[in-house]
Design a protein around this motif. Structure first.
Motif, PDB file in Angstrom:
ATOM      1  N   GLU A   1      -6.240   4.467   0.596  1.00 17.30           N
ATOM      2  CA  GLU A   1      -5.191   5.448   0.165  1.00 17.30           C
ATOM      3  C   GLU A   1      -5.738   6.834   0.292  1.00 17.30           C
ATOM      4  O   GLU A   1      -7.223   7.793  -0.023  1.00 17.30           O
ATOM      5  N   MET A   2      -5.119   7.654   0.772  1.00 15.31           N
ATOM      6  CA  MET A   2      -5.614  10.015   0.587  1.00 15.31           C
ATOM      7  C   MET A   2      -6.083  10.204  -0.397  1.00 15.31           C
ATOM      8  O   MET A   2      -7.162  11.180  -0.501  1.00 15.31           O
TER       9      MET A   2
ATOM     10  N   ALA B   1       1.805   4.310   5.994  1.00 16.52           N
ATOM     11  CA  ALA B   1       1.890   3.946   5.201  1.00 16.52           C
ATOM     12  C   ALA B   1       0.256   3.540   5.622  1.00 16.52           C
ATOM     13  O   ALA B   1      -0.683   3.317   5.954  1.00 16.52           O
ATOM     14  N   THR B   2      -1.030   3.832   4.188  1.00 12.51           N
ATOM     15  CA  THR B   2      -2.253   3.931   3.828  1.00 12.51           C
ATOM     16  C   THR B   2      -3.096   3.272   3.198  1.00 12.51           C
ATOM     17  O   THR B   2      -2.580   3.140   1.431  1.00 12.51           O
ATOM     18  N   GLY B   3      -3.667   2.275   3.607  1.00  7.66           N
ATOM     19  CA  GLY B   3      -4.512   1.472   2.160  1.00  7.66           C
ATOM     20  C   GLY B   3      -3.754  -0.449   2.442  1.00  7.66           C
ATOM     21  O   GLY B   3      -4.057  -0.273   1.090  1.00  7.66           O
TER      22      GLY B   3
ATOM     23  N   LYS C   1      -0.950  -4.209   8.234  1.00  3.53           N
ATOM     24  CA  LYS C   1       0.185  -3.448   7.614  1.00  3.53           C
ATOM     25  C   LYS C   1       1.499  -4.918   7.500  1.00  3.53           C
ATOM     26  O   LYS C   1       1.426  -5.389   8.178  1.00  3.53           O
ATOM     27  N   PRO C   2       1.817  -4.769   6.240  1.00  3.91           N
ATOM     28  CA  PRO C   2       3.002  -5.283   6.677  1.00  3.91           C
ATOM     29  C   PRO C   2       4.121  -5.320   7.879  1.00  3.91           C
ATOM     30  O   PRO C   2       3.840  -3.866   8.035  1.00  3.91           O
ATOM     31  N   VAL C   3       4.638  -6.207   8.316  1.00  2.66           N
ATOM     32  CA  VAL C   3       5.578  -5.256   9.761  1.00  2.66           C
ATOM     33  C   VAL C   3       6.155  -4.163   9.784  1.00  2.66           C
ATOM     34  O   VAL C   3       6.160  -3.650  10.269  1.00  2.66           O
TER      35      VAL C   3
ATOM     36  N   PHE D   1      -5.619   1.691  15.716  1.00  7.44           N
ATOM     37  CA  PHE D   1      -4.570   0.664  16.897  1.00  7.44           C
ATOM     38  C   PHE D   1      -3.635   0.230  15.183  1.00  7.44           C
ATOM     39  O   PHE D   1      -2.352   0.131  15.077  1.00  7.44           O
ATOM     40  N   SER D   2      -4.239  -0.201  14.348  1.00  7.20           N
ATOM     41  CA  SER D   2      -3.425  -0.880  13.218  1.00  7.20           C
ATOM     42  C   SER D   2      -2.281  -0.115  12.341  1.00  7.20           C
ATOM     43  O   SER D   2      -2.078   0.540  11.701  1.00  7.20           O
ATOM     44  N   VAL D   3      -2.687   1.094  12.364  1.00  2.37           N
ATOM     45  CA  VAL D   3      -1.305   2.022  12.026  1.00  2.37           C
ATOM     46  C   VAL D   3      -0.624   1.794  12.694  1.00  2.37           C
ATOM     47  O   VAL D   3       0.868   1.990  11.889  1.00  2.37           O
TER      48      VAL D   3
END
Length: 227
Positions: free
Chosen positions: A94-95, A222-224, A214-216, A201-203
Motif C-alpha cells: 500500500e502507498m 486498489a493497491t496491495g 486482486k479480487p475480480v 498488468f495486474s493493475v
C-alpha cells in the motif's frame, strides 16, 4: 484424509513445480546432448555419452545461465518492493507503507507472537539477518549460479575456440568477452520485463482465485490487495 494425501495437499505448489523442474531439466539434458552430438558429428568428432554430457561445460552453462537470471529476478523484486510502489498493483505494498515498516507491523522484537520464528523475537544481529534472510539467500544463489555460469561458459567457449584452432581465453578475460555478456544480458532483460509486466498488468487485469491477483471486483487503484 491420510497423511500422504494431507502432505500432498499442504505442499502442492512445491511438489508440482519441483516435479516439473525435474522433468524439464531431464528433457533439456536429452535434447541438449542430441544437439551437442550433432555439432560434434558435423565437425568429425565422436559423440559423447549421456553421463559425460551431464558433466560437460555445455550442459552446465545452459542450466546456470537461466538459474542466475531467475534468482536475480527474485532478489531484485524482494528488495525493490521494500521501497518501490505501483499504485493499483497487488504486487506492491500500500502507498503509505514504503520502507521496512515498524516492528509492530512486522511482529518482531517485543511484538513477536508465540508462533513467531525464534529469531523474530531476538534482537541485534540475529534479528537483522533473519529479517533479510530471504533476500540474502536469493542473492547468494544468484551470485553462486552466476559464478558457475561464468566458469562453465569460459570452458565451453574455450572448447569452441580450440575446435577453431584458437587458444582459449582465461576466465578473467572471458568475463569481458561478448559471448559471456550476450548470454547474461539476454536473460536479465527478459526477467526485468517479466517483473515490470506483472506489476503493471495486474493493475488492470484479473485472475480469479489467484493470490497474485486482486479480487475480480477490486478497483483498479486498489493497491496491495490480493485475492
Amino acid at each position: 484424509m491420510n497423511r500422504l494425501l494431507r502432505f500432498a495437499r499442504d505442499n502442492g505448489l512445491s511438489l508440482a513445480f519441483g516435479t516439473g523442474f525435474l522433468v524439464t531439466v531431464s528433457c533439456q539434458a536429452v535434447a541438449g546432448r542430441a544437439q551437442y552430438n550433432e555439432e560434434m558429428r558435423s565437425l568429425g568428432a565422436e559423440p559423447v555419452g549421456f553421463a559425460r554430457y551431464l558433466a560437460s561445460a555445455d550442459f552446465a552453462v545452459a542450466v546456470t545461465e537461466n538459474w542466475q537470471s531467475e534468482y536475480l529476478q527474485f532478489f531484485l523484486y524482494l528488495f525493490g518492493t521494500v521501497w518501490l510502489l505501483q499504485r493499483g498493483s497487488p504486487e506492491s505494498k500500500e502507498m503509505h507503507k514504503a520502507g521496512t515498516e515498524s516492528d509492530e507491523d512486522q511482529r518482531v522484537g517485543r511484538h513477536a507472537t508465540p508462533r513467531s520464528p525464534r529469531w523474530a523475537g531476538a534482537g541485534g544481529l540475529r534479528q537483522a539477518l533473519y529479517s533479510r534472510s530471504l533476500g540474502i539467500w536469493m542473492c547468494a544463489v544468484f551470485l553462486g549460479s552466476w559464478y558457475v555460469q561464468s566458469v562453465s561458459g569460459a570452458a565451453a567457449y574455450g572448447e569452441e575456440r580450440l575446435r577453431e584452432l584458437q587458444s582459449p581465453l582465461p576466465w578473467s578475460e572471458y568475463l569481458a568477452a561478448p559471448d559471456f555478456w550476450s548470454r547474461t544480458l539476454q536473460n536479465w532483460q527478459s526477467e526485468l520485463l517479466a517483473i515490470g509486466s506483472m506489476a503493471i498488468f495486474s493493475v488492470y487485469l484479473r485472475q480469479r482465485g489467484s493470490p497474485e491477483s486482486k479480487p475480480v471486483g477490486a478497483a483498479h487503484d486498489a493497491t496491495g490487495v490480493e485475492g
